[in-house]
Scaffold this active site. Structure first.
Site, short mmCIF file in Angstrom:
data_model
loop_
_atom_site.label_atom_id
_atom_site.label_comp_id
_atom_site.label_asym_id
_atom_site.label_seq_id
_atom_site.Cartn_x
_atom_site.Cartn_y
_atom_site.Cartn_z
CE LYS A 123 -3.95 -2.23 2.27
NZ LYS A 123 -5.03 -2.07 3.31
CG PHE A 161 -13.56 0.72 6.90
CD1 PHE A 161 -13.07 0.20 5.71
CD2 PHE A 161 -14.23 -0.14 7.76
CE1 PHE A 161 -13.24 -1.14 5.37
CE2 PHE A 161 -14.41 -1.49 7.43
CZ PHE A 161 -13.91 -1.98 6.23
NE ARG A 191 -6.57 -13.89 5.57
CZ ARG A 191 -7.01 -12.65 5.40
NH1 ARG A 191 -6.81 -12.00 4.26
NH2 ARG A 191 -7.65 -12.03 6.38
CB THR A 221 -7.06 -6.30 9.41
OG1 THR A 221 -7.42 -7.46 8.66
CG2 THR A 221 -7.43 -5.05 8.64
NE ARG A 245 -2.25 -5.99 7.04
CZ ARG A 245 -3.23 -6.76 6.59
NH1 ARG A 245 -3.59 -7.85 7.26
NH2 ARG A 245 -3.86 -6.44 5.47
CG ASN A 289 -3.71 -2.48 6.69
OD1 ASN A 289 -3.61 -1.99 5.58
ND2 ASN A 289 -4.57 -3.44 6.98
CG HIS A 346 -5.46 -6.28 -0.07
ND1 HIS A 346 -6.62 -6.36 0.66
CD2 HIS A 346 -5.61 -7.12 -1.13
CE1 HIS A 346 -7.45 -7.22 0.05
NE2 HIS A 346 -6.86 -7.68 -1.03
CD GLU A 350 -8.76 -9.47 -3.43
OE1 GLU A 350 -9.62 -9.07 -2.63
OE2 GLU A 350 -7.56 -9.67 -3.10
P1 CMP Z 1 -7.42 -4.68 3.50
O1 CMP Z 1 -6.95 -6.07 3.68
O2 CMP Z 1 -6.78 -3.91 2.40
O3 CMP Z 1 -9.00 -4.68 3.24
C1 CMP Z 1 -9.81 -3.56 3.55
C2 CMP Z 1 -9.09 -2.52 4.37
O4 CMP Z 1 -9.92 -1.63 5.09
C3 CMP Z 1 -8.29 -3.22 5.45
O5 CMP Z 1 -7.18 -3.87 4.88
C4 CMP Z 1 -7.97 -2.03 6.38
O6 CMP Z 1 -6.80 -1.34 6.00
C5 CMP Z 1 -9.16 -1.09 6.17
N1 CMP Z 1 -10.00 -0.98 7.37
C6 CMP Z 1 -10.21 0.12 8.09
N2 CMP Z 1 -11.02 -0.12 9.12
C7 CMP Z 1 -11.35 -1.43 9.07
C8 CMP Z 1 -12.15 -2.30 9.88
N3 CMP Z 1 -12.81 -1.85 10.94
N4 CMP Z 1 -12.24 -3.60 9.52
C9 CMP Z 1 -11.59 -4.08 8.43
N5 CMP Z 1 -10.82 -3.29 7.64
C10 CMP Z 1 -10.69 -1.99 7.94
#
Ligand code: CMP
Length: 142
Positions: free
Chosen positions: A10, A58, A86, A92, A103, A113, A116, A127
Site C-alpha cells: 500500500k 471506513f 495472510r 488487519t 503489519r 496497514n 493487502h 483479485e
Molecule cells: P485490506 O486487507 O486492504 O481490506 C480492507 C481494508 O480496510 C483493510 O485492509 C484495512 O486497511 C481497512 N480498514 C479500516 N477499518 C477497518 C475495519 N474496521 N475492519 C476491516 N478493515 C478496515
C-alpha cells in the site's frame, strides 16, 4: 495445493521504501512473484477493487488512502499461498498482529496497514484477475 493470491503493497509502505523488504519476506515464505506492477490507482479502480466494503463506514477513508500514492501489486504463487500470505501479513489491525509479521513490523494503523492480501481462494482468483490478464501471469516451473 498450489494457489495464487493477490498482494498489494500500500502507499504507506511504498513511501517507506520497503518494497524489497516485503518482497524478501514473500520469498522467505516460499511465495513466488508471478506478476507485478507499480501503479497509482484511480478513485474508480480503488472503489471497484474494494466494492465489497462499499457500505462500510471506513470505505471513503480506505479509498482516499489507497489513491494517496503509488502501490505495488503482485500475484504470489505457492503451496497454500492464500493462508501463507495472510500468516506473514499478520492481523488487519497492527495492534493485533503477531510479532514478526509485516503489519506488526511496518503498519501504523488499521487504515495505513502496509499490505493487502486476498482473504480466500475464491476472492484471490477474482483479485488476481482484477489486475492481471492471463498473458501477464508467468509460469515459475524452475
Ligand atoms: P485490506 O486487507 O486492504 O481490506 C480492507 C481494508 O480496510 C483493510 O485492509 C484495512 O486497511 C481497512 N480498514 C479500516 N477499518 C477497518 C475495519 N474496521 N475492519 C476491516 N478493515 C478496515
Amino acid at each position: 495445493a498450489v494457489e495464487r493470491t493477490l498482494s498489494i503493497i500500500k502507499p504507506d509502505a511504498v513511501a517507506k521504501n520497503i518494497i524489497g523488504e516485503i518482497y524478501s519476506r514473500f520469498e522467505r515464505a516460499g511465495l513466488k512473484i508471478v506478476a507485478a506492477r507499480m501503479l497509482h490507482l484511480s478513485r474508480e479502480q480503488a472503489e471497484a477493487f474494494y466494492a465489497v466494503h462499499k457500505e462500510r463506514p471506513f470505505f471513503k477513508d480506505l479509498v482516499d488512502f489507497m489513491i494517496s500514492g503509488p502501490v505495488m501489486v503482485q500475484a504470489l504463487e505457492g503451496e497454500n499461498a492464500v493462508a501463507r500470505h495472510r500468516e506473514i501479513m499478520g492481523a488487519t489491525d497492527p495492534k493485533q498482529a503477531e510479532p514478526g509479521t509485516i503489519r506488526a513490523d511496518f503498519a501504523d494503523s488499521i487504515d495505513e496497514n502496509a499490505v493487502h492480501g486476498s482473504d480466500a481462494v475464491e476472492t484471490a482468483t477474482q483479485e488476481v484477475n482484477f489486475f492481471f490478464g492471463p498473458d501477464e501471469l508467468c509460469a515459475r516451473t524452475r
